[in-house]
Design a protein around this motif. Structure first.
Motif, PDB file in Angstrom:
ATOM      1  N   UNK A   1      10.288   8.820  -8.829  1.00 26.02           N
ATOM      2  CA  UNK A   1       8.875   8.775  -8.468  1.00 26.02           C
ATOM      3  C   UNK A   1       8.468   7.328  -8.238  1.00 26.02           C
ATOM      4  N   UNK A   2       7.473   7.128  -7.374  1.00 25.09           N
ATOM      5  CA  UNK A   2       6.890   5.812  -7.174  1.00 25.09           C
ATOM      6  C   UNK A   2       5.749   5.624  -8.163  1.00 25.09           C
ATOM      7  N   UNK A   3       5.710   4.456  -8.785  1.00 21.61           N
ATOM      8  CA  UNK A   3       4.540   4.083  -9.564  1.00 21.61           C
ATOM      9  C   UNK A   3       3.465   3.571  -8.594  1.00 21.61           C
ATOM     10  N   UNK A   4       2.222   3.427  -9.035  1.00 24.91           N
ATOM     11  CA  UNK A   4       1.138   3.067  -8.110  1.00 24.91           C
ATOM     12  C   UNK A   4       1.381   1.812  -7.278  1.00 24.91           C
ATOM     13  N   UNK A   5       2.138   0.847  -7.829  1.00 26.23           N
ATOM     14  CA  UNK A   5       2.378  -0.397  -7.094  1.00 26.23           C
ATOM     15  C   UNK A   5       3.754  -0.442  -6.431  1.00 26.23           C
TER      16      UNK A   5
ATOM     17  N   UNK B   1       5.921  -0.416  -2.075  1.00 23.76           N
ATOM     18  CA  UNK B   1       6.431  -1.562  -2.837  1.00 23.76           C
ATOM     19  C   UNK B   1       6.110  -2.905  -2.186  1.00 23.76           C
ATOM     20  N   UNK B   2       5.852  -2.896  -0.884  1.00 24.18           N
ATOM     21  CA  UNK B   2       5.646  -4.174  -0.193  1.00 24.18           C
ATOM     22  C   UNK B   2       4.417  -4.913  -0.720  1.00 24.18           C
ATOM     23  N   UNK B   3       3.451  -4.192  -1.233  1.00 20.29           N
ATOM     24  CA  UNK B   3       2.254  -4.838  -1.788  1.00 20.29           C
ATOM     25  C   UNK B   3       2.593  -5.649  -3.036  1.00 20.29           C
ATOM     26  N   UNK B   4       3.694  -5.292  -3.696  1.00 16.99           N
ATOM     27  CA  UNK B   4       4.110  -6.022  -4.899  1.00 16.99           C
ATOM     28  C   UNK B   4       5.040  -7.184  -4.567  1.00 16.99           C
ATOM     29  N   UNK B   5       5.491  -7.277  -3.327  1.00 17.70           N
ATOM     30  CA  UNK B   5       6.360  -8.382  -2.922  1.00 17.70           C
ATOM     31  C   UNK B   5       5.571  -9.693  -2.834  1.00 17.70           C
TER      32      UNK B   5
ATOM     33  N   UNK C   1       2.391   9.008  -4.335  1.00 15.16           N
ATOM     34  CA  UNK C   1       2.702   8.191  -5.501  1.00 15.16           C
ATOM     35  C   UNK C   1       2.578   9.014  -6.778  1.00 15.16           C
ATOM     36  N   UNK C   2       3.572   8.868  -7.662  1.00 16.20           N
ATOM     37  CA  UNK C   2       3.539   9.573  -8.932  1.00 16.20           C
ATOM     38  C   UNK C   2       4.188  10.937  -8.926  1.00 16.20           C
ATOM     39  N   UNK C   3       4.394  11.512  -7.743  1.00 13.39           N
ATOM     40  CA  UNK C   3       5.028  12.825  -7.668  1.00 13.39           C
ATOM     41  C   UNK C   3       6.545  12.683  -7.679  1.00 13.39           C
TER      42      UNK C   3
ATOM     43  N   UNK D   1      -2.693  14.473  -1.656  1.00 16.39           N
ATOM     44  CA  UNK D   1      -2.737  13.037  -1.420  1.00 16.39           C
ATOM     45  C   UNK D   1      -1.732  12.649  -0.341  1.00 16.39           C
ATOM     46  N   UNK D   2      -2.152  11.787   0.578  1.00 13.02           N
ATOM     47  CA  UNK D   2      -1.271  11.354   1.655  1.00 13.02           C
ATOM     48  C   UNK D   2      -0.305  10.288   1.151  1.00 13.02           C
ATOM     49  N   UNK D   3       0.996  10.433   1.415  1.00 19.57           N
ATOM     50  CA  UNK D   3       1.963   9.424   0.977  1.00 19.57           C
ATOM     51  C   UNK D   3       1.657   8.069   1.623  1.00 19.57           C
ATOM     52  N   UNK D   4       1.881   6.999   0.853  1.00 20.14           N
ATOM     53  CA  UNK D   4       1.681   5.641   1.349  1.00 20.14           C
ATOM     54  C   UNK D   4       3.038   5.090   1.784  1.00 20.14           C
ATOM     55  N   UNK D   5       3.176   4.661   3.042  1.00 23.62           N
ATOM     56  CA  UNK D   5       4.469   4.130   3.480  1.00 23.62           C
ATOM     57  C   UNK D   5       4.768   2.786   2.821  1.00 23.62           C
ATOM     58  N   UNK D   6       6.023   2.623   2.375  1.00 25.42           N
ATOM     59  CA  UNK D   6       6.499   1.369   1.780  1.00 25.42           C
ATOM     60  C   UNK D   6       5.526   0.794   0.748  1.00 25.42           C
TER      61      UNK D   6
END
Length: 557
Positions: free
Chosen positions: A445-449, A9-13, A405-407, A2-7
């Motif tokens: 780890x990053x959670x999905x959001x 957390x910004x989607x939750x801002x 995400x999640x790793x 899976x390709x890492x998603x940059x930043x």
């Protein structure tokens, strides 16, 4: 892969925080500007209240704090002859002296090094020598340690007393009680801080003195000898700006609200959040010099309408175990948790009785903060929230490649709150901060959001037959047992599995047996995570802010 998603957390801002940019050039050159700005804005509002366990209390306004810190700066410059860039060591419990001394030192162009009042002579000497302090401001309650070190190093001594800012006859009563066991007067030459303030008030104003460095803030030293993190005024002011904008985008603190300051101000958490952030917002700080025993906090809760507080897991557990607290829980809006991992059982019990718990994450090297749960009615338990706006976070594997995400991997941080390095420790600086990225040594780890979850310290990871065991997870399970008060988990050498899990447990129910604990753990944990060794302890070793010192448990064998 899976390709890492940059930043992520910004989607939750909220919209106001997306694509956030901080204008560093617009920040003042010196954090002492906070004092004058707050005096202009909030004038005669109470900035700091100071309350003792007996209920005796006193206070100073924003305007008084600014004026007193002006007087302190004048004394340091004109009477003591201190030069810009020299160092003042502040070894005080949480008290009214603290903000006055810090703002005054910064106005004088000095660098502050905060010192734990409970240090031994060896520890104090190491920090004073490493920081190059020219003056030691110490509570007279700790002169038995402070005086011989200051004398041996040829450092000038200034003292502060708990009764200094109280009116008579209360001041005399406090002095009589505290000095009943002996005189606090030093035998070497010294100056009392209150005398310095009176003298400084008559001296000429100090011209602007802006040194780039604000603090030599020494790390907790739980992984070895403490190092002096070089924290600049820009680090501090950027941290305050980012954090304030983040909190304001939600249900953040407001001018006129009150925060209870229980954690020691020499610790970067209380220093940054309670002292500087809430002061800059026009909030009132209620200062408690010693939260031990926990009953010392009762008078503060009874005297003041407190909307906010900050603490660590062990403090909140202590309050939840107090009958007076449970019978009449305060009506707080929010509580911050940081400095050490917050157990889910603690957070759930606190939220059921008191208010939402906002767990955050940070380090001395990040000027206190990296992430925090936003202030709302449904903080995410088990998570340390979203990264601050203007802050970059990556989670990487052993090769430094960003993970999906999640790793799980090491948490890296970059931003204006990250220090450039350590004092007199180029090698440590180079290994900790690479290309601007701070390598925290924490597994996350990053959670999905985009919320961040701290799994454990990299160095605390236990490897059992090639399987990763995270002490925090095992500790959470143990602490959730009704018969267990608290637990600490470490790895120990094992001839068969490489390492084995050892749990140090403090019992609430003394009849609980090791066999019962093991059976319970097997219902909650995979077999390799179940403690192979169980040690019953009367108490766990902790730092002054309540962080369990796993390193001491490992050293004890």
């Amino acid at each position: 892969m899976t390709t890492p998603i940059p930043n992520p957390w910004e989607a939750s801002f909220p919209p106001s925080l997306r694509d956030y940019r901080i204008d560093l050039a617009s920040l003042p050159a010196n954090a002492a500007a906070l004092a004058a700005d707050a005096a202009d804005r909030y004038q005669a509002n109470t900035a700091f209240g100071f309350v003792l366990a007996t209920g005796a209390s006193t206070a100073r306004t924003f305007k008084e704090v600014d004026a007193l810190s002006d007087a302190f700066a004048r004394y340091l410059v004109h009477d003591m002859g201190l030069q810009m860039g020299q160092v003042i060591a502040v070894q005080l419990p949480t008290s009214l002296h603290y903000p006055i001394a810090v703002f005054g030192a910064w106005k004088a162009g000095l660098i502050v090094t905060n010192v734990n009042p409970m240090y031994t002579e060896r520890e104090l000497r190491l920090q004073l020598e490493d920081s190059g302090a020219q003056i030691l401001l110490a509570s007279d309650m700790f002169l038995q340690v402070a005086q011989p070190v200051a004398a041996a190093l040829g450092i000038r001594l200034m003292t502060a007393s708990m009764w200094d800012f109280f009116a008579q006859p209360v001041a005399a009563a406090i002095r009589e009680k505290l000095t009943a066991s002996g005189d606090f007067t030093p035998t070497m030459a010294f100056t009392r801080m209150v005398d310095a303030l009176r003298t400084g008030d008559e001296l000429a104003k100090v011209g602007r003195r802006d040194h780039p460095v604000a603090l030599y803030q020494y790390t907790g030293g739980t992984t070895g000898r403490s190092k002096g993190a070089v924290i600049t005024h820009q680090n501090i002011l950027a941290t305050l700006k980012m954090t304030r904008d983040y909190l304001d985008a939600y249900d953040g603190p407001r001018s006129g609200e009150t925060i209870l300051t229980v954690l020691p101000l020499y610790h970067i958490f209380a220093f940054t959040v309670n002292f500087l952030l809430f002061f800059s917002l026009g909030a009132r700080n209620v200062l408690v010099p010693n939260p031990r025993p926990i009953s010392n906090l009762r008078s503060a809760f009874e005297q003041f309408e407190i909307e906010w507080m900050s603490g660590v897991d062990t403090l909140y557990v202590g309050l939840l175990n107090e009958p007076w607290f449970k019978t009449h829980p305060p009506k707080l809006r929010y509580a911050f948790s940081g400095g050490t991992a917050l157990r889910p059982s603690t957070a759930e019990a606190w939220q059921k009785l008191v208010c939402p718990m906002l767990e955050g994450y940070g380090m001395t090297e990040t000027t206190c903060i990296v992430s925090c749960n936003p202030p709302n009615q449904k903080p995410r338990l088990g998570s340390v929230g979203l990264p601050m706006p203007g802050c970059e976070v990556r989670i990487v594997d052993a090769d430094g490649c960003s993970l999906a995400l999640g790793e799980r991997g090491e948490l890296l941080v970059r931003g204006p709150q990250v220090i450039a390095g350590y004092l007199h420790a180029q090698q440590d600086s180079a290994s900790a901060v690479l290309d601007g990225w701070l390598h925290t040594g924490d597994i996350a780890q990053f959670e999905p959001d985009g919320y961040v979850r701290i799994v454990d310290r990299k160095k605390d990871l236990i490897l059992v037959s090639g399987f990763n065991v995270y002490p925090n997870e095992v500790e959470d399970v143990l602490s959730a047992h009704p018969g267990i008060l608290e637990a600490a988990v470490i790895g120990v050498p094992d001839a068969v599995t490489g390492e084995a899990v050892r749990a140090h447990v403090v019992l609430r129910d003394t009849a609980l047996t090791a066999e019962e604990i093991e059976r319970y753990c097997r219902t909650q944990l995979t077999a390799y995570k179940v403690p192979k060794q169980l040690v019953f302890s009367a108490q766990l070793p902790k730092s002054p802010v309540g962080k369990v010192l796993r390193a001491q448990l490992r050293t004890a064998g």
